[in-house]
Every structure is written in structure tokens, then in C-alpha cells.
Design a protein around this motif. Structure first.
Motif: not given
Length: 67
Positions: A27-52
Motif C-alpha cells: 500500500l505504501i510503496g517504496k520509501k520516498n514515493s510520497g515525497a514532494v519535490h520543490a521547484d528550485s527556481e521558485v522563490t518564497t514570494d512567487q510561491a506565496a503570490a501563486q497561492a494568494g
């Protein structure tokens, strides 16, 4: 007779544990199957603006701690 009952219990409990481990692995799969990989080129300000949201600076530390 008591040893026979104990050995049946150990075999049954070991089988249940092995089956539950196998089911959870499938059910769970391999160890890092649920890991979220962040986009390294997006800044905190850009991510916050996209989320409103807005990014505000934190309050400065107090010079004197309140009692």
C-alpha cells in the motif's frame, strides 16, 4: 498439549504479522514515493503570490523580555 497450543499461537501470530507487513509495503510503496519535490527556481514570494498569500517580515525581537 500446552506446547502444541503455544506453537500454533506463535505460527498464527507470525503469519498475521507477516501478512500485515506485506500489505502495508504494497500500500505504501517504496520509501520516498510520497515525497514532494520543490521547484528550485521558485522563490518564497512567487510561491506565496501563486497561492494568494503575502510574505511579511517577522516582528523584531524584544529588547526586554516581558515578565
Amino acid at each position: 498439549m500446552r506446547k502444541k497450543r503455544n506453537s500454533r499461537f506463535l505460527i498464527a501470530s507470525g503469519t498475521v504479522i507477516a501478512a500485515s507487513l506485506a500489505a502495508s509495503y504494497l500500500l505504501i510503496g517504496k520509501k520516498n514515493s510520497g515525497a514532494v519535490h520543490a521547484d528550485s527556481e521558485v522563490t518564497t514570494d512567487q510561491a506565496a503570490a501563486q497561492a494568494g498569500a503575502r510574505v511579511l517580515p517577522s516582528d523584531p525581537k524584544l529588547k526586554v523580555e516581558p515578565k
